[in-house]
Design a protein around this motif. Structure first.
Motif, PDB file in Angstrom:
ATOM      1  N   LEU A  94       0.690  -1.365  -0.153  1.00  0.00           N
ATOM      2  CA  LEU A  94      -0.067   0.627   0.212  1.00  0.00           C
ATOM      3  C   LEU A  94       0.690   0.923   0.286  1.00  0.00           C
ATOM      4  O   LEU A  94      -0.259   2.765   0.050  1.00  0.00           O
ATOM      5  CB  LEU A  94      -1.052   0.250   1.038  1.00  0.00           C
ATOM      6  N   ALA A  95       1.858   0.723   0.829  1.00  0.00           N
ATOM      7  CA  ALA A  95       3.121   2.330  -0.280  1.00  0.00           C
ATOM      8  C   ALA A  95       3.019   2.763  -0.812  1.00  0.00           C
ATOM      9  O   ALA A  95       3.380   2.299  -2.565  1.00  0.00           O
ATOM     10  CB  ALA A  95       4.537   2.199   0.428  1.00  0.00           C
ATOM     11  N   SER A  96       2.845   4.833  -1.008  1.00  0.00           N
ATOM     12  CA  SER A  96       3.003   5.674  -2.229  1.00  0.00           C
ATOM     13  C   SER A  96       3.192   6.315  -1.901  1.00  0.00           C
ATOM     14  O   SER A  96       3.203   6.721  -0.631  1.00  0.00           O
ATOM     15  CB  SER A  96       1.697   4.896  -3.256  1.00  0.00           C
ATOM     16  N   PRO A  97       3.156   7.227  -2.857  1.00  0.00           N
ATOM     17  CA  PRO A  97       3.632   8.973  -2.585  1.00  0.00           C
ATOM     18  C   PRO A  97       2.363   9.411  -1.870  1.00  0.00           C
ATOM     19  O   PRO A  97       2.351  10.679  -1.321  1.00  0.00           O
ATOM     20  CB  PRO A  97       4.531  10.198  -3.830  1.00  0.00           C
ATOM     21  N   SER A  98       1.234   9.158  -2.989  1.00  0.00           N
ATOM     22  CA  SER A  98      -0.144   9.173  -2.100  1.00  0.00           C
ATOM     23  C   SER A  98      -0.439   9.211  -0.247  1.00  0.00           C
ATOM     24  O   SER A  98      -0.505   9.685   0.426  1.00  0.00           O
ATOM     25  CB  SER A  98      -1.150   9.901  -2.779  1.00  0.00           C
ATOM     26  N   THR A  99       0.021   7.715  -0.616  1.00  0.00           N
ATOM     27  CA  THR A  99      -0.536   6.997   0.676  1.00  0.00           C
ATOM     28  C   THR A  99       0.277   7.127   1.849  1.00  0.00           C
ATOM     29  O   THR A  99       0.230   6.815   3.393  1.00  0.00           O
ATOM     30  CB  THR A  99      -0.952   5.398   0.347  1.00  0.00           C
ATOM     31  N   LEU A 100       1.593   7.619   1.682  1.00  0.00           N
ATOM     32  CA  LEU A 100       2.510   7.697   2.866  1.00  0.00           C
ATOM     33  C   LEU A 100       2.567   9.759   3.329  1.00  0.00           C
ATOM     34  O   LEU A 100       3.777   9.883   3.657  1.00  0.00           O
ATOM     35  CB  LEU A 100       4.365   7.568   2.193  1.00  0.00           C
ATOM     36  N   GLY A 101       1.835  10.265   2.518  1.00  0.00           N
ATOM     37  CA  GLY A 101       2.067  11.377   2.325  1.00  0.00           C
ATOM     38  C   GLY A 101       3.062  12.666   2.123  1.00  0.00           C
ATOM     39  O   GLY A 101       3.089  13.276   2.380  1.00  0.00           O
ATOM     40  N   ILE A 102       3.824  11.501   1.252  1.00  0.00           N
ATOM     41  CA  ILE A 102       5.158  13.162   0.805  1.00  0.00           C
ATOM     42  C   ILE A 102       4.381  13.957  -0.390  1.00  0.00           C
ATOM     43  O   ILE A 102       5.233  14.854  -0.216  1.00  0.00           O
ATOM     44  CB  ILE A 102       5.764  11.647   0.395  1.00  0.00           C
ATOM     45  N   SER A 103       3.324  13.668  -1.231  1.00  0.00           N
ATOM     46  CA  SER A 103       3.028  14.486  -1.716  1.00  0.00           C
ATOM     47  C   SER A 103       2.343  15.353  -1.215  1.00  0.00           C
ATOM     48  O   SER A 103       2.307  16.599  -1.360  1.00  0.00           O
ATOM     49  CB  SER A 103       1.751  13.910  -3.345  1.00  0.00           C
ATOM     50  N   ALA A 104       1.312  15.454  -0.069  1.00  0.00           N
ATOM     51  CA  ALA A 104       1.060  16.122   0.903  1.00  0.00           C
ATOM     52  C   ALA A 104       2.058  17.031   1.325  1.00  0.00           C
ATOM     53  O   ALA A 104       1.611  19.014   1.416  1.00  0.00           O
ATOM     54  CB  ALA A 104       0.121  15.386   1.483  1.00  0.00           C
ATOM     55  N   ALA A 136       7.500  15.407   5.714  1.00  0.00           N
ATOM     56  CA  ALA A 136       6.343  13.801   5.875  1.00  0.00           C
ATOM     57  C   ALA A 136       6.884  12.525   5.880  1.00  0.00           C
ATOM     58  O   ALA A 136       6.204  11.819   6.816  1.00  0.00           O
ATOM     59  CB  ALA A 136       5.580  14.368   4.960  1.00  0.00           C
ATOM     60  N   LEU A 137       7.911  12.181   4.933  1.00  0.00           N
ATOM     61  CA  LEU A 137       8.197  10.864   5.570  1.00  0.00           C
ATOM     62  C   LEU A 137       8.911  10.877   6.791  1.00  0.00           C
ATOM     63  O   LEU A 137       8.706  10.018   7.540  1.00  0.00           O
ATOM     64  CB  LEU A 137       9.405  10.670   4.335  1.00  0.00           C
ATOM     65  N   ALA A 138       9.929  11.810   7.288  1.00  0.00           N
ATOM     66  CA  ALA A 138      10.074  11.242   8.920  1.00  0.00           C
ATOM     67  C   ALA A 138       9.203  11.225   9.792  1.00  0.00           C
ATOM     68  O   ALA A 138       9.390  10.650  10.337  1.00  0.00           O
ATOM     69  CB  ALA A 138      11.328  12.212   8.950  1.00  0.00           C
ATOM     70  N   TYR A 164      -4.540  15.861   7.708  1.00  0.00           N
ATOM     71  CA  TYR A 164      -3.766  17.275   8.365  1.00  0.00           C
ATOM     72  C   TYR A 164      -3.541  18.000   7.250  1.00  0.00           C
ATOM     73  O   TYR A 164      -4.134  19.173   7.679  1.00  0.00           O
ATOM     74  CB  TYR A 164      -3.390  16.601   9.363  1.00  0.00           C
ATOM     75  N   CYS A 165      -2.396  17.765   6.395  1.00  0.00           N
ATOM     76  CA  CYS A 165      -1.572  18.845   5.267  1.00  0.00           C
ATOM     77  C   CYS A 165      -2.638  19.662   4.582  1.00  0.00           C
ATOM     78  O   CYS A 165      -2.628  20.639   4.481  1.00  0.00           O
ATOM     79  CB  CYS A 165      -0.540  18.290   4.758  1.00  0.00           C
ATOM     80  N   GLY A 166      -4.199  19.130   4.549  1.00  0.00           N
ATOM     81  CA  GLY A 166      -4.849  19.034   3.515  1.00  0.00           C
ATOM     82  C   GLY A 166      -5.641  20.117   4.285  1.00  0.00           C
ATOM     83  O   GLY A 166      -5.674  20.612   3.556  1.00  0.00           O
ATOM     84  N   ALA A 167      -5.768  20.187   5.649  1.00  0.00           N
ATOM     85  CA  ALA A 167      -6.605  20.984   6.173  1.00  0.00           C
ATOM     86  C   ALA A 167      -5.787  22.576   6.544  1.00  0.00           C
ATOM     87  O   ALA A 167      -6.284  22.929   6.022  1.00  0.00           O
ATOM     88  CB  ALA A 167      -6.491  20.389   7.710  1.00  0.00           C
ATOM     89  N   GLY A 258       6.539  20.301 -10.194  1.00  0.00           N
ATOM     90  CA  GLY A 258       6.810  20.975 -11.601  1.00  0.00           C
ATOM     91  C   GLY A 258       5.018  20.856 -12.074  1.00  0.00           C
ATOM     92  O   GLY A 258       4.345  22.165 -12.571  1.00  0.00           O
ATOM     93  N   ILE A 259       4.375  19.899 -11.373  1.00  0.00           N
ATOM     94  CA  ILE A 259       3.297  19.633 -12.033  1.00  0.00           C
ATOM     95  C   ILE A 259       1.843  19.828 -10.979  1.00  0.00           C
ATOM     96  O   ILE A 259       1.285  20.345 -10.984  1.00  0.00           O
ATOM     97  CB  ILE A 259       2.723  18.529 -12.988  1.00  0.00           C
ATOM     98  N   GLY A 260       2.004  19.620 -10.050  1.00  0.00           N
ATOM     99  CA  GLY A 260       1.031  18.938  -8.825  1.00  0.00           C
ATOM    100  C   GLY A 260       1.043  17.694  -8.090  1.00  0.00           C
ATOM    101  O   GLY A 260       1.683  16.758  -8.781  1.00  0.00           O
ATOM    102  N   VAL A 261      -0.367  17.323  -7.720  1.00  0.00           N
ATOM    103  CA  VAL A 261      -0.264  16.127  -7.211  1.00  0.00           C
ATOM    104  C   VAL A 261      -1.334  15.688  -7.824  1.00  0.00           C
ATOM    105  O   VAL A 261      -2.819  15.748  -7.903  1.00  0.00           O
ATOM    106  CB  VAL A 261      -0.887  16.234  -5.533  1.00  0.00           C
ATOM    107  N   PHE A 262      -1.112  14.313  -7.921  1.00  0.00           N
ATOM    108  CA  PHE A 262      -1.851  13.084  -8.925  1.00  0.00           C
ATOM    109  C   PHE A 262      -1.891  11.686  -7.181  1.00  0.00           C
ATOM    110  O   PHE A 262      -1.052  11.051  -7.444  1.00  0.00           O
ATOM    111  CB  PHE A 262      -0.720  12.520  -9.757  1.00  0.00           C
ATOM    112  N   GLY A 263      -2.950  11.357  -7.089  1.00  0.00           N
ATOM    113  CA  GLY A 263      -3.263  10.795  -6.329  1.00  0.00           C
ATOM    114  C   GLY A 263      -3.406   8.971  -6.209  1.00  0.00           C
ATOM    115  O   GLY A 263      -3.922   8.912  -7.889  1.00  0.00           O
TER     116      GLY A 263
END
Length: 668
Positions: A94-104, A136-138, A164-167, A258-263
């Motif tokens: 389930l690990a990914s840039p979105s589920t680990l909060g890195i993109s956020a 975020a990863l830390a 939380y980052c989204g809020a 460069g572009i944005g967040v892609f979930g």
């Protein structure tokens, strides 16, 4: 011999290249159709080699459509490659840039730097995003360290941090309305391009990181071995993990800057690569980027083809999240976890401290004092603090009283909903906000607003109740087989919440005039609450609290498990249905007033339990009083902190409740 070869080929399973072709070929065909609709094919060579600056069609072809397709391919490949690395290093599907909060985290860092530290961009926006993603990863590792970095703990911490980052990002957008459209569209992943500079920079960054990762294929493969086996092969596990994670974070940060967040692209592509037959790491690192590139490219082309429906600015990233959340729900049952749920802090077996009646009475007195101070203590037009006397109160009450009372009753209803959910699921982390129930209520409300021209309050409440109940029903269906395991319940709720949030983001990003009003409501604004709305909130609270009081016996038994309830003759399915219905209506009514993100539903039951209110009736009463007090204080702070400007009460409660939620996650 030929027959044997043909039979062998016919029996071969589905291959990764088949899936990749099934994504890339339709995307390429749609892209060619878009290009041909903009510029005749006869002029393509001229537009590529020496575009005529006076021809708008050639400029659109060369500076917009072509770099947009290239950006989709590069972003999809980079996120998929990062996801494959995260899943290999953390041994977590389930690990990914979105589920680990890195993109956020990268998105929030860029937003903060844009508004308050633009000088940091002198070093390049990618470094700002890289710092945010690494931070975020830390934090995710710190929150899940005591649980041994287990897959579910890591992903749960990442999703909560992303929430939380989204809020926080919503707060930044709300107070910078002149940047609203740009920040909102970029934050949801927009592939709109105005030249080749971003694409060129991203291509170079991906090529460098990809080359470094190619040199690490052997050490990454060894990561599947134990410590002793890796050392015997001369591989440092800690160094390899750190290097691989750093490169994966860099890939994610480069795309966000460069572009944005892609979930969920980083989650979907590696999962599809494995499902299609890529078993070895080398194959996964090859086919995951190809599948990710094809998936995002195809999604973007579909968005372009339907752009007229959404005003032409529908963020591609929000659409990918709509696809990714169901995949997360589908993968969730395939993770191994303990089926026995943890004992909740609200369990009746805990020892009560003190006299519950005295504690509840003290809370009631404290709430009354808080209400009096909220109505009387404020700031004068010149900014000075002042306590209003009886003469001034007559003029201030029509402005202060409705907001204060509405926030109080909404907080009480959300706290009561959280208490019911925690006792029902035997999960101390359950709440309307964390389980996505608030997001479901928001989605139901959104549909009502956009489909009914003059929706009244009753219709909005019904739509919100339907959305909240639908989310709860899906959570129950997904969690029953595991005995309502805490991690599974929470992950299912967060995934559903992400799905609803993505749908809300995709709709509101269309440029509709309702978008700003909806954003104000989602952050918990009580600006426009009047007397009738406050009376309506009070009526809902009184009725629903009274109905919940009739279910006290059930709520005393539910934390003990199914056996005690069955022993006394309870129809557990009917009991769960009634309790879920009550929590859905409570959430919908509270959400209509203060928005879907407050964390009051999580904090209030815990605070009541900490005060010694363990059994159902005292805890319910204490949670209602604490929740009302929290929202009352949040509303007052929102009016006073940035005077004469005002902050939404729900947002204040979120900023307070987010760290509390993370602290609860970090506990053993």
């Amino acid at each position: 011999m030929a027959d044997t070869v043909l039979a062998h080929r016919a029996s071969r399973p589905f291959q990764p290249w088949m899936l990749a072709a099934g994504l890339v070929l339709p995307a390429a065909m749609l892209s060619l159709l878009s290009l041909a609709g903009t510029l005749p094919p006869a002029l393509w060579t001229q537009a590529l080699l020496a575009p005529d600056m006076s021809d708008i069609r050639q400029l659109l072809f060369y500076d917009s459509l072509l770099p947009r397709s290239a950006a989709a391919v590069l972003a999809g490949a980079a996120l998929a490659l990062a996801g494959a690395i995260f899943q290999q290093v953390l041994r977590n599907p389930l690990a990914s840039p979105s589920t680990l909060g890195i993109s956020a985290g990268a998105k929030l860092a860029l937003a903060l730097a844009t508004l308050w530290a633009p000088g940091l961009f002198a070093f390049g926006s990618e470094w700002v995003a890289l710092a945010g993603g690494a931070g975020a990863l830390a934090i995710v590792f710190a929150l899940s360290w005591r649980k041994g970095l287990s897959p579910l703990a890591v992903v749960l911490a990442g999703l909560v941090l992303a929430l939380y980052c989204g809020a926080l990002a919503a707060a930044l957008v709300l107070f910078n309305e002149h940047y609203l459209l740009g920040l909102f569209i970029w934050g949801n992943g927009s592939l709109v391009q105005q030249g080749w500079s971003t694409v060129t920079r991203l291509a170079i960054q991906i090529a460098v990181v990809g080359g470094l990762l190619a040199l690490m294929i052997r050490p990454l493969t060894v990561l599947s071995l134990e410590e002793a086996g890796a050392q015997s092969l001369g591989v440092s596990l800690h160094g390899t993990r750190l290097a691989a994670l750093s490169l994966a974070v860099a890939l994610s940060a480069f795309v966000v800057s460069g572009i944005g967040v892609f979930g969920f692209i980083g989650l979907i592509a590696p999962a599809l690569a494995r499902l299609s037959g890529a078993r070895r790491l080398r194959d996964q690192l090859v086919w995951s980027p190809v599948i990710g590139a094809g998936l995002l490219w195809l999604t973007d082309q579909l968005v372009l083809r339907t752009g007229g429906i959404a005003g032409g600015i529908l963020p591609t990233g929000a659409v990918t999240a709509v696809f990714g959340s169901p995949l997360l729900l589908w993968l969730l049952p395939r993770l191994r976890t303990a089926a026995a749920p943890p004992r909740s802090e609200a369990a009746p077996g805990s020892v009560s401290v003190g006299r519950p009646a005295l504690i509840v009475g003290s809370l009631a007195i404290l709430l009354a004092l808080g209400l009096v101070l909220s109505l009387t203590l404020g700031r004068a037009p010149d900014g000075r603090w002042a306590i209003a006397g009886f003469a001034e109160l007559s003029g201030l009450m029509p402005w202060r009283a409705p907001r204060a009372l509405a926030a109080l009753f909404a907080g009480g209803m959300l706290a009561l909903a959280g208490c019911i959910l925690q006792r029902l699921t035997r999960n101390p982390m359950a709440s309307p906000e964390v389980l996505g129930v608030g997001a479901g209520a928001a989605f139901g409300l959104l549909l009502a607003i956009y489909t009914v021209s003059a929706a009244n309050r009753e219709l909005l409440l019904a739509a919100s109740c339907a959305g909240a109940f639908a989310v709860l029903a899906v959570i129950v269906l997904l969690s029953r087989k595991t005995g309502f395991s805490a991690d599974r319940v929470l992950l299912a709720g967060i995934a559903l919440g992400a799905l609803c949030d993505a749908l809300v983001g995709a709709i509101t990003a269309s440029g509709d005039p309702h978008a700003l009003l909806l954003l104000n409501w989602m952050t918990g604004s009580t600006y426009q609450v009047d007397g009738p709305q406050a009376v309506w909130a009070a009526g809902c609270a009184v009725v629903l609290i009274g109905l919940t009081a009739l279910c006290v016996r059930w709520l005393d038994l539910m934390p003990l498990g199914d056996a005690p309830g069955q022993a006394v003759g309870l129809n557990l399915n009917r009991v769960r249905f009634i309790l879920l219905g009550l929590s859905a209506v409570l959430t919908a009514a509270g959400t209509l007033v203060v928005g879907p993100l407050t964390f009051v539903g999580l904090m209030a039951p815990h605070l009541a339990s900490r005060l010694g209110l363990r059994r159902a009736l005292p805890q319910l009463a204490g949670a209602v009083l604490v929740g009302g007090l929290l929202m009352l204080v949040a509303d007052w702070l929102g009016r006073m902190i940035a005077f004469p400007w005002q902050m939404p009460a729900g947002l204040i409660a979120t900023l307070i409740g987010g760290p509390v939620l993370m602290w609860l996650l970090a506990r053993k």
